[in-house]
Design a protein around this motif. Structure first.
Motif, PDB file in Angstrom:
ATOM      1  N   ALA A   1     -23.275 -42.722  29.844  1.00  0.00           N
ATOM      2  CA  ALA A   1     -23.638 -43.951  29.136  1.00  0.00           C
ATOM      3  C   ALA A   1     -22.347 -44.629  28.678  1.00  0.00           C
ATOM      4  N   VAL A   2     -22.224 -45.904  29.008  1.00  0.00           N
ATOM      5  CA  VAL A   2     -20.977 -46.629  28.754  1.00  0.00           C
ATOM      6  C   VAL A   2     -21.310 -47.980  28.112  1.00  0.00           C
ATOM      7  N   ASP A   3     -20.567 -48.312  27.082  1.00  0.00           N
ATOM      8  CA  ASP A   3     -20.613 -49.672  26.524  1.00  0.00           C
ATOM      9  C   ASP A   3     -19.954 -50.592  27.544  1.00  0.00           C
ATOM     10  N   MET A   4     -20.737 -51.511  28.118  1.00  0.00           N
ATOM     11  CA  MET A   4     -20.235 -52.274  29.259  1.00  0.00           C
ATOM     12  C   MET A   4     -19.182 -53.305  28.876  1.00  0.00           C
ATOM     13  N   LYS A   5     -19.092 -53.648  27.588  1.00  0.00           N
ATOM     14  CA  LYS A   5     -18.021 -54.592  27.201  1.00  0.00           C
ATOM     15  C   LYS A   5     -16.686 -53.877  27.107  1.00  0.00           C
ATOM     16  N   ALA A   6     -16.674 -52.748  26.390  1.00  0.00           N
ATOM     17  CA  ALA A   6     -15.426 -51.995  26.207  1.00  0.00           C
ATOM     18  C   ALA A   6     -15.164 -51.039  27.376  1.00  0.00           C
ATOM     19  N   PHE A   7     -16.191 -50.801  28.204  1.00  0.00           N
ATOM     20  CA  PHE A   7     -16.138 -49.795  29.267  1.00  0.00           C
ATOM     21  C   PHE A   7     -15.690 -48.438  28.706  1.00  0.00           C
ATOM     22  N   LYS A   8     -16.314 -48.063  27.552  1.00  0.00           N
ATOM     23  CA  LYS A   8     -16.046 -46.762  26.903  1.00  0.00           C
ATOM     24  C   LYS A   8     -17.363 -45.998  26.808  1.00  0.00           C
ATOM     25  N   PRO A   9     -17.308 -44.648  26.920  1.00  0.00           N
ATOM     26  CA  PRO A   9     -18.525 -43.839  26.785  1.00  0.00           C
ATOM     27  C   PRO A   9     -19.145 -43.999  25.396  1.00  0.00           C
ATOM     28  N   VAL A  10     -20.450 -43.998  25.333  1.00  0.00           N
ATOM     29  CA  VAL A  10     -21.187 -43.987  24.061  1.00  0.00           C
ATOM     30  C   VAL A  10     -22.214 -42.853  24.123  1.00  0.00           C
ATOM     31  N   ALA A  11     -22.635 -42.363  22.952  1.00  0.00           N
ATOM     32  CA  ALA A  11     -23.649 -41.308  22.921  1.00  0.00           C
ATOM     33  C   ALA A  11     -24.960 -41.836  23.502  1.00  0.00           C
ATOM     34  N   LEU A  12     -25.653 -40.958  24.223  1.00  0.00           N
ATOM     35  CA  LEU A  12     -26.974 -41.329  24.723  1.00  0.00           C
ATOM     36  C   LEU A  12     -27.896 -41.575  23.537  1.00  0.00           C
ATOM     37  N   PRO A  13     -28.614 -42.678  23.519  1.00  0.00           N
ATOM     38  CA  PRO A  13     -29.556 -42.914  22.421  1.00  0.00           C
ATOM     39  C   PRO A  13     -30.610 -41.793  22.361  1.00  0.00           C
ATOM     40  N   ASP A  14     -31.086 -41.451  21.161  1.00  0.00           N
ATOM     41  CA  ASP A  14     -32.024 -40.333  20.983  1.00  0.00           C
ATOM     42  C   ASP A  14     -33.299 -40.483  21.814  1.00  0.00           C
ATOM     43  N   TRP A  15     -33.873 -41.677  21.811  1.00  0.00           N
ATOM     44  CA  TRP A  15     -35.130 -41.874  22.538  1.00  0.00           C
ATOM     45  C   TRP A  15     -34.926 -41.573  24.033  1.00  0.00           C
ATOM     46  N   LEU A  16     -33.723 -41.903  24.557  1.00  0.00           N
ATOM     47  CA  LEU A  16     -33.440 -41.683  25.971  1.00  0.00           C
ATOM     48  C   LEU A  16     -33.202 -40.192  26.228  1.00  0.00           C
ATOM     49  N   ARG A  17     -32.463 -39.543  25.318  1.00  0.00           N
ATOM     50  CA  ARG A  17     -32.198 -38.119  25.443  1.00  0.00           C
ATOM     51  C   ARG A  17     -33.505 -37.315  25.503  1.00  0.00           C
ATOM     52  N   GLU A  18     -34.440 -37.696  24.664  1.00  0.00           N
ATOM     53  CA  GLU A  18     -35.746 -37.011  24.662  1.00  0.00           C
ATOM     54  C   GLU A  18     -36.457 -37.130  26.007  1.00  0.00           C
ATOM     55  N   ARG A  19     -36.402 -38.331  26.563  1.00  0.00           N
ATOM     56  CA  ARG A  19     -37.064 -38.533  27.856  1.00  0.00           C
ATOM     57  C   ARG A  19     -36.339 -37.767  28.966  1.00  0.00           C
ATOM     58  N   LEU A  20     -35.013 -37.743  28.883  1.00  0.00           N
ATOM     59  CA  LEU A  20     -34.226 -37.039  29.908  1.00  0.00           C
ATOM     60  C   LEU A  20     -34.460 -35.527  29.821  1.00  0.00           C
ATOM     61  N   GLU A  21     -34.562 -34.995  28.601  1.00  0.00           N
ATOM     62  CA  GLU A  21     -34.825 -33.554  28.410  1.00  0.00           C
ATOM     63  C   GLU A  21     -36.092 -33.130  29.159  1.00  0.00           C
ATOM     64  N   LEU A  22     -37.072 -34.011  29.148  1.00  0.00           N
ATOM     65  CA  LEU A  22     -38.356 -33.705  29.785  1.00  0.00           C
ATOM     66  C   LEU A  22     -38.264 -33.658  31.311  1.00  0.00           C
ATOM     67  N   ALA A  23     -37.149 -34.152  31.847  1.00  0.00           N
ATOM     68  CA  ALA A  23     -37.002 -34.181  33.316  1.00  0.00           C
ATOM     69  C   ALA A  23     -36.029 -33.113  33.799  1.00  0.00           C
ATOM     70  N   ARG A  24     -35.712 -32.159  32.939  1.00  0.00           N
ATOM     71  CA  ARG A  24     -34.842 -31.043  33.322  1.00  0.00           C
ATOM     72  C   ARG A  24     -35.434 -30.301  34.517  1.00  0.00           C
ATOM     73  N   GLY A  25     -34.578 -29.889  35.403  1.00  0.00           N
ATOM     74  CA  GLY A  25     -35.108 -29.139  36.549  1.00  0.00           C
ATOM     75  C   GLY A  25     -33.963 -28.638  37.403  1.00  0.00           C
TER      76      GLY A  25
END
Lengths: 133, 133, 133, 133
Positions: free
Chosen positions: D109-133
């Protein structure tokens, strides 16, 4: 009238953040393929496998409104002209009812080995006649 | 008259083993970019960076002869029409002297934020006048 | 070491305004083609015409820094591994000295009719040996 | 596990008559977009519109079997690794049950203006956790 839908992908955009117009031309060709599978009733890759191709002879295309990321382009396909081997199709692209392009593509049935025009097979002509519009 | 050359790559082909026509449309856009860098004297990405874009309004293109893998397409670019913001360019593509396509592309200078036409800047109009043909 | 250059075009960008990474993969393949024409001494389309192809078996690619519109990507090509039919090439992409990607592509000489591996012809092996790095 | 399907188009082929491998890389990105719309529950263009992008950092891809015109590639998508801002997804492509590619794509996840990494938002992390495999 036959209609198909194509989703605008991340890689379809250009440096201006709208759909790159050669990619919209590619959409026209994908609508042609969908028209064969969905209306003609035989996927284009089967027809092509039989040695007949449909190279584009002429393309006229108006870009009426910008197409953006995530848009679904609905494309209406109609047969405008039907010759011995030549055919001209019209493609009307719209996003949520807003017209975005109008294309006319003239192609011809061609023997892909000799790269010479051949008469449209009767079964195909019949299917194409039904898509006049 | 400005001329540029584009090499046909492995990925430019289609299932028929000739250049996929939407890729030849992309060649037209690359010739437009080369015309800006080579004739106008300012690379297109600089112009685009200044907030002006040139979306294609209309494309008319005839495909005269198949383009094959390894061909170098020589493209002549000429300005056919010059309005307040609109311009129409002609692109004649040939492979070893054999004409392969003829394209006319109508575009307009557009403010990319408002997506509204703007007058062609004077310095650009002067350069475009010199490429009439 | 063989080096080639590829200009980033308007249509190579994506919705983020940087080069779409599948297009940088395409650049790797274009560098492969240039390596054949420029170092091996036989354009790839001639080799392909002789019935031998080089389908990619494995690709490993790191994207080190964004590639932007108008950038010229300089790509160094070196042979890292040479088997009976398999070969692995390394591609180092840089823009004005700044590394932008590092790719390793494993491919194999394949009889395109049977789609089976064949031994690399001696003349080609000799040329590839000279590009070790 | 999330699965999506992509149809191989005429323009996806190369001079060897099989899918051009950079286009299969594009398929991987389209599967990423479909995973966002279909599993994460928010289309990627909305996320991108919020200023966060997911540039690819690393791609590892094996091409297991040729992909042909008219094939429908079924792609299974699973989350293999989840860091603070980085994530690695696995893509398994198959045609009628026959594996055709296996890809691992590391992005962040990258802030597209600064082109620097940012933490994955919590709501997204939760959804991604559910797709572990």
């Amino acid at each position: 009238m036959f209609t198909t839908s194509i989703l605008v992908r991340f890689g379809d955009l250009d440096g201006a953040g709208i759909a790159f117009y050669p990619n919209l031309v590619r959409f026209v060709n994908e609508a042609f393929e969908d028209f064969f599978a969905g209306h003609v009733g035989r996927p284009f890759h089967e027809i092509h496998g039989s040695g007949i191709g449909f190279p584009t002879v002429k393309l006229e295309m108006e870009f009426l409104s910008p197409v953006r990321y995530g848009d679904t382009v609905e494309i209406k396909v109609a047969v405008e002209h039907l010759g011995r081997s030549a055919l001209r199709l019209r493609y009307e692209g719209a996003v949520a009812g807003r017209p975005v392009f109008l294309a006319r593509n003239t192609t011809a049935a061609v023997d892909m080995k000799a790269f010479k025009p051949v008469a449209l097979p009767d079964w195909l002509r019949e299917r194409l006649e039904l898509a006049r519009g």
